[in-house]
Design a protein around this motif. Structure first.
Motif, PDB file in Angstrom:
ATOM      1  N   SER A 110     -53.069  67.806 -46.578  1.00 55.37           N
ATOM      2  CA  SER A 110     -53.722  68.430 -47.774  1.00 55.37           C
ATOM      3  C   SER A 110     -53.506  69.729 -48.007  1.00 55.37           C
ATOM      4  O   SER A 110     -53.848  70.347 -49.155  1.00 55.37           O
ATOM      5  N   THR A 132     -57.753  61.384 -50.523  1.00 50.92           N
ATOM      6  CA  THR A 132     -57.678  62.537 -49.914  1.00 50.92           C
ATOM      7  C   THR A 132     -57.728  63.698 -50.891  1.00 50.92           C
ATOM      8  O   THR A 132     -56.736  63.823 -51.474  1.00 50.92           O
ATOM      9  N   THR A 134     -57.078  67.560 -52.032  1.00 47.92           N
ATOM     10  CA  THR A 134     -55.969  68.673 -51.454  1.00 47.92           C
ATOM     11  C   THR A 134     -56.967  69.746 -51.111  1.00 47.92           C
ATOM     12  O   THR A 134     -58.030  69.706 -51.270  1.00 47.92           O
ATOM     13  N   PRO A 182     -56.684  66.372 -42.481  1.00 48.52           N
ATOM     14  CA  PRO A 182     -56.706  66.594 -43.783  1.00 48.52           C
ATOM     15  C   PRO A 182     -58.066  66.415 -44.420  1.00 48.52           C
ATOM     16  O   PRO A 182     -59.078  65.852 -43.500  1.00 48.52           O
TER      17      PRO A 182
END
Length: 355
Positions: A110, A132, A134, A182
């Motif tokens: 990310s 997910t 960023t 992430p």
């Protein structure tokens, strides 16, 4: 269709065409175009972490359904495995060169993907993160996702209430996703710990807490074999582990194999996140105590609808009130409901599962 935006994207595509030709031949994930060719239809993209996890299979299904309904051409790509950032970079370059209106992405890394997202947005594409966020979140124009912190919080609250009712002191194994950590990994991990009443250090970090109830963290790549290996490692470190947090249900299934091999299947509690049909079946069978169910088809279909609206008139999606993303919902699934923790049983979970 928005003519100004389309012209900008086509000009960018022509400018980078020569370089893109090389990229197209190098794309590791491969593209799947649905709907029988674009013509004048806007192109939109879907880039998932892998193309094998049932969660992402359901995403593609939802995206294709919405693309057909909205009259846009969908091109789909995937990384080779969890953590594969390079294939996702190549997929984005391909979509830029194709003059796409925008794309949906579940980022394998990310933070590392951000410079490529910046190039796409500068070329006029709208970027929507799925599942997910960023890092930072505003590297995408919008995010459609489960509230991953809430997903972790629910299984943490459930486990805490159950352990207190049974008078048990927890010894906890944390089975996380990947070394890249992430945002989805961090949010679920930290949500679980806070739900269990454990003081975390920096909420953006994994593994910096000092609570002695935590035996340790290991990574699983979100896969059964990774879950099994991580569980074996942590059981070797402390064989008295009695509570296991897992990033997702495939990792939980692998952890269970290691637990069963150690003869501990009757006295270790596993909690997880996903809500896939195999995972809910494992809740029904008592292998997983509770899971937080999320809805990937809804994420992808709403994301494609947003891209189609952007292609038509530059409209940008709005976040859910009080949040910095569009919340597509999460439900705790268990057949052992705990007082004060809202949940649904596995009958509900199987009616709404995926995979």
């Amino acid at each position: 269709m928005n003519k100004a935006g389309t012209a900008r994207r086509r000009a960018t595509a022509l400018a980078i065409g020569a370089a893109a030709a090389l990229t197209l031949t190098a794309c590791g994930g491969g593209a799947e175009s649905g709907g029988g060719g674009g013509g004048d239809r806007p192109i939109v993209g879907l880039i998932t972490k892998t193309d094998t996890n049932p969660f992402f299979v359901k995403m593609r299904e939802g995206a294709q359904q919405a693309a057909d309904a909205q009259g846009v051409e969908l091109q789909s790509f995937a990384g080779k495995q969890d953590g594969d950032n390079e294939s996702q970079v190549q997929a984005i370059e391909t979509l830029i060169s194709a003059g796409a209106a925008g794309f949906l992405i579940t980022a394998n890394d990310s933070a590392a993907i951000v410079p490529t997202l910046d190039r796409a947005r500068q070329a006029g594409l709208m970027v929507i993160a799925l599942d997910t966020q960023t890092d930072p979140p505003d590297a995408a124009d919008a995010t459609f996702a489960t509230d991953n912190f809430q997903a972790g919080l629910l299984i943490g609250q459930w486990a805490k209430t159950k352990f207190e009712a049974e008078g048990k002191q927890a010894k906890i194994a944390m089975l996380d996703l990947s070394p890249n950590r992430p945002t989805v990994d961090v949010q679920r991990d930290q949500g679980f710990l806070q739900g269990f009443g454990i003081e975390v250090g920096d909420p953006t970090q994994i593994g910096d807490e000092s609570d002695p109830r935590i035996v340790g963290h290991d990574v699983t790549d979100g896969e059964p074999q990774g879950g099994r290996t991580a569980m074996e490692n942590l059981l070797q470190r402390d064989p008295t582990i009695n509570l296991v947090y897992t990033i997702n249900e495939p990792a939980a299934a692998g952890a269970y194999e290691a637990i069963k091999a150690a003869g501990r299947e009757n006295d270790i509690e596993i909690v997880s996140v996903d809500g896939g049909c195999p995972g809910v079946e494992n809740v029904k069978a008592g292998i997983i105590g509770a899971t937080s169910q999320q809805y990937p088809l809804k994420m992808a279909s709403q994301g494609v609808e947003a891209l189609a609206a952007f292609a038509k008139d530059d409209a940008k999606p709005q976040a859910t009130a009080g949040k910095d993303f569009t919340d597509t919902g999460v439900t705790l699934i268990t057949d052992e409901p705990q007082p004060g923790v809202q949940s649904q049983d596995t009958a509900f979970g199987l009616q709404n599962c995926w995979g």
